[in-house]
Enzyme design. Structure first.
Site, mmCIF file in Angstrom:
data_model
loop_
_atom_site.group_PDB
_atom_site.id
_atom_site.type_symbol
_atom_site.label_atom_id
_atom_site.label_comp_id
_atom_site.label_asym_id
_atom_site.label_seq_id
_atom_site.Cartn_x
_atom_site.Cartn_y
_atom_site.Cartn_z
ATOM 1 N N HIS A 165 -14.683 -9.756 -9.987
ATOM 2 C CA HIS A 165 -14.316 -8.876 -11.097
ATOM 3 C C HIS A 165 -15.191 -9.114 -12.334
ATOM 4 O O HIS A 165 -15.349 -8.232 -13.158
ATOM 5 C CB HIS A 165 -12.846 -9.069 -11.458
ATOM 6 C CG HIS A 165 -11.909 -8.781 -10.324
ATOM 7 N ND1 HIS A 165 -11.841 -9.573 -9.204
ATOM 8 C CD2 HIS A 165 -11.024 -7.778 -10.120
ATOM 9 C CE1 HIS A 165 -10.942 -9.083 -8.370
ATOM 10 N NE2 HIS A 165 -10.431 -7.998 -8.900
ATOM 11 N N GLU B 66 0.825 -1.215 0.000
ATOM 12 C CA GLU B 66 0.000 0.000 0.000
ATOM 13 C C GLU B 66 0.860 1.266 0.000
ATOM 14 O O GLU B 66 0.533 2.239 -0.673
ATOM 15 C CB GLU B 66 -0.963 0.010 1.200
ATOM 16 C CG GLU B 66 -1.981 -1.133 1.213
ATOM 17 C CD GLU B 66 -2.842 -1.218 -0.043
ATOM 18 O OE1 GLU B 66 -3.057 -0.186 -0.704
ATOM 19 O OE2 GLU B 66 -3.280 -2.337 -0.377
HETATM 20 O O1 X8Z Z 1 -8.638 -7.691 -6.667
HETATM 21 C C1 X8Z Z 1 -7.506 -7.728 -6.223
HETATM 22 C C2 X8Z Z 1 -7.041 -6.691 -5.213
HETATM 23 C C3 X8Z Z 1 -7.580 -5.371 -5.503
HETATM 24 S S1 X8Z Z 1 -6.909 -4.695 -6.936
HETATM 25 C C4 X8Z Z 1 -7.505 -7.132 -3.836
HETATM 26 N N1 X8Z Z 1 -6.651 -8.707 -6.614
HETATM 27 C C5 X8Z Z 1 -7.015 -9.755 -7.573
HETATM 28 C C6 X8Z Z 1 -7.998 -10.774 -6.999
HETATM 29 O O2 X8Z Z 1 -8.266 -10.725 -5.797
HETATM 30 O O3 X8Z Z 1 -8.502 -11.619 -7.753
HETATM 31 C C7 X8Z Z 1 -5.271 -8.847 -6.160
HETATM 32 C C8 X8Z Z 1 -4.810 -10.133 -6.768
HETATM 33 C C9 X8Z Z 1 -5.731 -10.431 -7.902
HETATM 34 ZN ZN ZN Z 2 -2.550 -2.725 -4.960
#
Ligand code: X8Z
Ligand code: ZN
Length: 546
Positions: free
Chosen positions: A408, A278
């Site tokens: 996502h 961070e």
């Molecule tokens: O979504 C995230 C972060 C926020 S950018 C917590 N990541 C991806 C996931 O959780 O699928 C970090 C690693 C990949």
């Molecule tokens: Zn980050």
């Protein structure tokens, strides 16, 4: 689109499941959630993705329990998300075409400036495919080794010696990080890696001192300290007077003064890593503050994460932890400890590469119409199997919509940036270590106090998105690297790859193929069924004739 997104977000964040009959007690113990034992039937169904289901996947070693958590999450979020997702694809494509793109996938890819012009090319698709082809042999070595260890733990009926790995046994809801199965696969189990959490607690670290250690790493490279405003306004520990979402994040208030962190820090290894990650974001914000607002971003959508992850790569290595006094009583120069360390990093970062590739590979093909609405789940599992070597623990069909298990996807956020960042972090690390004059293995490079490296990092961050990323990369590496260039990652893992090749021994074990009955899982035995059906028909014909 906004309505669909909001509905899908609600499905994802509000869905909850009931404990399966017979598992109530075990679930209460695993999750610390005793609602299901003492409450009314409605309150009993209080298992959310986070923390309950995620933590079952991470900590349980019972295949029945794991299958329950894996399947029940997909049962509640998949079917209601599917029609909404399909409509969202249609609308996104209409919008993209009105903007001159072939489809929404192309519009997303353009963010990386790999495509020459709208409608003109698919550079990022090719770059990703080529990078994956170069990483795949190394990934298959890791897969083979982990599969063998899981096979010993769970038995060959469940984990076939030459098959894909069942998705629920890897310690993660999406099988994207395998860090939680570290205990089964450590190369030298008696050479223990630093127990950073124990040391931080023992030494009385507080949220503030944890962040100060991270800050000190940056200042030792000649980068600025956090401003007073940051210390005054950030949240660094969980407030006692109100509930907050504890996931860590770093914020740029875009006035050149006000930068903040939101984190519920405690003295653990995870928070030690997260604090460095961070603060790297805050450093990036501070460095590009002098740019016009439009350029106050990473050089492309992957740079911010890549810088943060690069920092966590160098501060978790045993040499650095020993320097900080967080690796008590052990000798960090022991080669076997470093192989263990490389395994830890591989479980997190190498295992993630194919996952970070297929999420958008699948979406690109849905946007372009190459995958039709009738085969969405089947195609997803083809990628999961063919690229990741992962199989579902129970039979799937088109009634399921398993990709919706990932946030996502239902929030419509591109994912390929995580793949780019997975490779880019090693490229940045390699460049900084070279600048610092580091000799020897890349995984042992400790950048603390290396001002030459700090200067280069400063330069990279200061340009924000004001220059095309190839220029930023050229300035960093001295010329010869492209986006999605896997050479630095491969160099980093070379000692582990050599070790894995020796362990895996026999040729050909790195294969998996559901069409080959020898590799197939119990429920996916279509080829066997078909061939035995043919044999029985032939036998009946023969008998009738006789
Ligand atoms: O979504 C995230 C972060 C926020 S950018 C917590 N990541 C991806 C996931 O959780 O699928 C970090 C690693 C990949
Ligand atoms: Zn980050």
């Amino acid at each position: 689109m906004e309505n669909l997104l909001s509905e899908m977000r609600d499905i994802h964040s509000k869905s909850h499941v009931c404990p399966a009959p017979g598992l109530e007690n075990a679930i209460a113990v695993l999750t610390g959630n005793y609602n299901n034992l003492y409450s009314s039937p409605l309150q009993r169904c209080s298992l959310h993705l986070d923390p309950e289901l995620v933590s079952i996947l991470k900590t349980s070693r019972d295949p029945v329990m794991l299958t329950f958590a894996w399947k029940s999450w997909r049962d509640v979020v998949g079917p209601p998300s599917k029609p909404r997702f399909l409509r969202l694809v249609e609308l996104s494509n209409i919008a993209a075409r009105r903007n001159g793109y072939r489809d929404a996938g192309e519009q997303w890819r353009v963010e990386f400036e790999q495509d020459i012009a709208p409608g003109a090319g698919t550079g990022l698709e090719q770059a990703a495919a080529s990078a994956w082809a170069q990483i795949e042999p190394l990934y298959r070595q890791l897969h083979t080794y982990v599969r063998r260890k899981l096979s010993v733990r769970y038995g060959e009926d469940l984990v076939r010696p030459r098959g894909p790995i069942p998705a629920h046994l890897l310690g993660n809801m999406w099988s994207q990080s395998w860090a939680a199965v570290e205990e089964f696969v450590m190369p030298y189990p008696f050479k223990r890696l630093p127990d950073v959490s124990a040391e931080l607690s023992r030494q009385g670290y507080t949220p503030l001192s944890l962040l100060q250690v991270a800050e000190q790493w940056f200042t030792s490279l000649g980068l600025p300290a956090m401003p007073n405003e940051f210390w005054r306004k950030s949240i660094i520990q969980k407030p006692l007077d109100r509930p907050i979402l504890c996931s860590s994040s770093a914020w740029d208030f875009c006035d050149g003064i006000d930068y903040r962190l939101k984190m519920c820090a405690s003295p653990t290894y995870a928070d030690f890593v997260s604090a460095h990650h961070e603060l790297a974001h805050v450093q990036y914000y501070m460095h590009y503050a002098a740019q016009p607002p439009l350029f106050r971003e990473g050089a492309n959508p992957a740079f911010h994460e890549a810088v943060g992850e690069m920092v966590t790569l160098t501060v978790t290595n045993p040499d650095h932890l020993q320097r900080l006094g967080l690796f008590a009583g052990n000798n960090s120069s022991d080669e076997e400890i470093h192989i263990n360390y490389l395994m830890r990093i591989a479980l997190e970062k190498l295992a993630f590469v194919p996952y970070s590739y297929i999420v958008d590979l699948w979406r690109w093909k849905v946007f372009s119409g190459e995958y039709s609405a009738k085969e969405l789940n089947e195609r997803w599992w083809q990628l999961r199997l063919g690229i990741q070597g992962i199989a579902p623990p129970v039979r799937r069909s088109e009634r399921d919509f398993d990709i919706a298990a990932k946030k996502h996807v239902v929030t419509h956020r591109p994912y390929i940036g995580y793949m780019v960042s997975s490779l880019l972090q090693f490229q940045i690390l390699q460049a900084l270590c070279r600048a610092a004059g580091h000799r020897g293995n890349l995984h042992r490079c400790d950048l603390q106090n290396r001002r030459e490296a700090g200067k280069l990092l400063s330069q990279l961050m200061s340009s924000g998105s004001s220059k095309p990323w190839p220029e930023v990369l050229r300035d960093l590496t001295g010329g010869d690297q492209a986006l999605l260039d896997p050479r630095a990652l491969l160099e980093y893992f070379t000692p582990l790859e050599q070790w894995l090749r020796v362990q895996n021994g026999r040729e050909g074990l790195e294969r998996w193929d559901l069409n080959d009955p020898e590799y197939s899982l119990p429920w996916s035995s279509a080829p066997c069924v078909t061939s035995s059906a043919i044999v029985s028909v032939l036998l009946s014909v023969l008998l009738l004739r006789l």
